[in-house]
Design a protein around this motif. Structure first.
Motif, PDB file in Angstrom:
ATOM      1  N   TYR A  84       0.856  -1.186  -0.041  1.00  0.00           N
ATOM      2  CA  TYR A  84       0.138  -0.050   0.008  1.00  0.00           C
ATOM      3  C   TYR A  84       0.897   1.236   0.121  1.00  0.00           C
ATOM      4  O   TYR A  84       0.509   2.391  -0.816  1.00  0.00           O
ATOM      5  N   GLY A  85       1.891   1.193   0.629  1.00  0.00           N
ATOM      6  CA  GLY A  85       2.925   2.389   0.790  1.00  0.00           C
ATOM      7  C   GLY A  85       3.477   2.573  -0.623  1.00  0.00           C
ATOM      8  O   GLY A  85       3.484   3.800  -0.883  1.00  0.00           O
ATOM      9  N   SER A  86       3.541   1.847  -1.361  1.00  0.00           N
ATOM     10  CA  SER A  86       4.331   2.114  -2.646  1.00  0.00           C
ATOM     11  C   SER A  86       3.332   2.480  -3.777  1.00  0.00           C
ATOM     12  O   SER A  86       3.579   3.348  -4.354  1.00  0.00           O
ATOM     13  N   VAL A  87       2.255   2.153  -3.516  1.00  0.00           N
ATOM     14  CA  VAL A  87       1.217   2.301  -4.431  1.00  0.00           C
ATOM     15  C   VAL A  87       0.788   3.977  -4.225  1.00  0.00           C
ATOM     16  O   VAL A  87       0.532   4.915  -4.817  1.00  0.00           O
ATOM     17  N   ILE A  88       0.648   4.283  -2.832  1.00  0.00           N
ATOM     18  CA  ILE A  88       0.434   5.464  -2.370  1.00  0.00           C
ATOM     19  C   ILE A  88       1.370   6.518  -2.711  1.00  0.00           C
ATOM     20  O   ILE A  88       0.958   7.664  -3.149  1.00  0.00           O
ATOM     21  N   SER A  89       2.654   6.140  -2.354  1.00  0.00           N
ATOM     22  CA  SER A  89       3.629   6.945  -2.872  1.00  0.00           C
ATOM     23  C   SER A  89       3.702   7.209  -4.369  1.00  0.00           C
ATOM     24  O   SER A  89       4.123   8.313  -4.731  1.00  0.00           O
ATOM     25  N   MET A 104      -5.171   5.128   1.608  1.00  0.00           N
ATOM     26  CA  MET A 104      -4.804   5.075   2.843  1.00  0.00           C
ATOM     27  C   MET A 104      -5.979   4.663   3.686  1.00  0.00           C
ATOM     28  O   MET A 104      -5.772   4.011   4.716  1.00  0.00           O
ATOM     29  N   LEU A 105      -6.997   5.287   3.366  1.00  0.00           N
ATOM     30  CA  LEU A 105      -8.303   5.008   4.288  1.00  0.00           C
ATOM     31  C   LEU A 105      -8.817   3.599   4.146  1.00  0.00           C
ATOM     32  O   LEU A 105      -9.497   3.253   5.001  1.00  0.00           O
ATOM     33  N   SER A 106      -8.481   3.040   2.980  1.00  0.00           N
ATOM     34  CA  SER A 106      -9.221   1.680   2.567  1.00  0.00           C
ATOM     35  C   SER A 106      -8.192   0.662   3.492  1.00  0.00           C
ATOM     36  O   SER A 106      -8.361  -0.492   3.772  1.00  0.00           O
ATOM     37  N   MET A 107      -6.922   0.984   3.992  1.00  0.00           N
ATOM     38  CA  MET A 107      -6.146  -0.032   4.673  1.00  0.00           C
ATOM     39  C   MET A 107      -6.652  -0.570   5.847  1.00  0.00           C
ATOM     40  O   MET A 107      -6.576  -1.672   5.971  1.00  0.00           O
ATOM     41  N   PRO A 108      -7.264   0.179   6.925  1.00  0.00           N
ATOM     42  CA  PRO A 108      -7.948  -0.537   8.024  1.00  0.00           C
ATOM     43  C   PRO A 108      -9.029  -1.623   7.703  1.00  0.00           C
ATOM     44  O   PRO A 108      -9.094  -2.580   8.428  1.00  0.00           O
ATOM     45  N   LEU A 109      -9.522  -1.586   6.437  1.00  0.00           N
ATOM     46  CA  LEU A 109     -10.534  -2.624   5.976  1.00  0.00           C
ATOM     47  C   LEU A 109      -9.944  -3.914   5.524  1.00  0.00           C
ATOM     48  O   LEU A 109     -10.488  -4.961   5.557  1.00  0.00           O
TER      49      LEU A 109
END
Length: 206
Positions: A84-89, A104-109
């Motif tokens: 996720y960090g790579s895609v967000i970056s 980022m907001l979808s990560m807790p899901l």
């Protein structure tokens, strides 16, 4: 190359090859190796996809990075925080702040912890698009997410303030930097000075 060196293509060697190509900004070749894994009867795992996403991040290819994330779901390979960090970056480097925020907001899901490498690029993405209010809101919510603002956080936010001539907010950050004793770079200080100058507060800039 592997055949010349008598290496057996497996998930470890192929993932390493993808990572090496990504570090050399050869994102298109990294994707080719990932796609060709099935030809070697090798199933890519989280590390394989993560290496390919990192390659896309380095190449500022956010669409390809996002496509890889979707492909992981299709193949029932669970992404981790690094993915996720790579895609967000990758989104941040292309100034796609809304897409970065949604990811980022979808990560807790996915039962993934939102860490600094995932959070800071979202702040930077909003800052890069002159969305200083969004960037400030995200910054203020960092403690609620058990995250501590660092040099990257302050640099992104002060840059956003400078671009929007928000000298009051820039000075408030200046005070906070001293109170928290965070070590920041010259870029951060220059952004604060720039914000004051754009706001006509040249005396404060001195």
């Amino acid at each position: 190359l592997m055949s010349q060196q008598h290496l057996t293509p497996d998930v470890i060697t192929l993932s390493a090859a993808i990572s090496a190509l990504g570090s050399q900004s050869e994102w298109h070749l990294a994707l080719h190796v990932l796609q060709d894994m099935s030809g070697h009867h090798v199933m890519p795992n989280t590390v394989s996809f993560g290496a390919a996403m990192s390659a896309c991040e380095n190449g500022r290819q956010w669409r390809h990075a996002l496509a890889l994330l979707l492909k992981m779901f299709e193949q029932k390979v669970l992404p981790n925080e690094l993915c996720y960090g790579s895609v967000i970056s990758a989104c941040e480097k292309s100034n796609c702040w809304q897409r970065a925020l949604d990811l980022m907001l979808s990560m807790p899901l996915m039962r993934l912890h939102i860490d600094a490498p995932s959070y800071n690029p979202v702040v930077a993405a909003a800052a890069g698009c002159s969305q200083w209010q969004v960037a400030m809101q995200l910054f203020s919510e960092m403690p609620e997410a058990s995250l501590t603002p660092d040099c990257f956080s302050y640099t992104a936010l002060t840059t956003a303030c400078a671009r929007s001539s928000q000298w009051q907010s820039a000075l408030a950050l200046w005070t906070q930097i001293f109170e928290t004793s965070v070590e920041v770079s010259e870029v951060t200080w220059n952004a604060i000075i720039n914000a004051c100058e754009k706001g006509g507060q040249w005396e404060l800039a001195l």
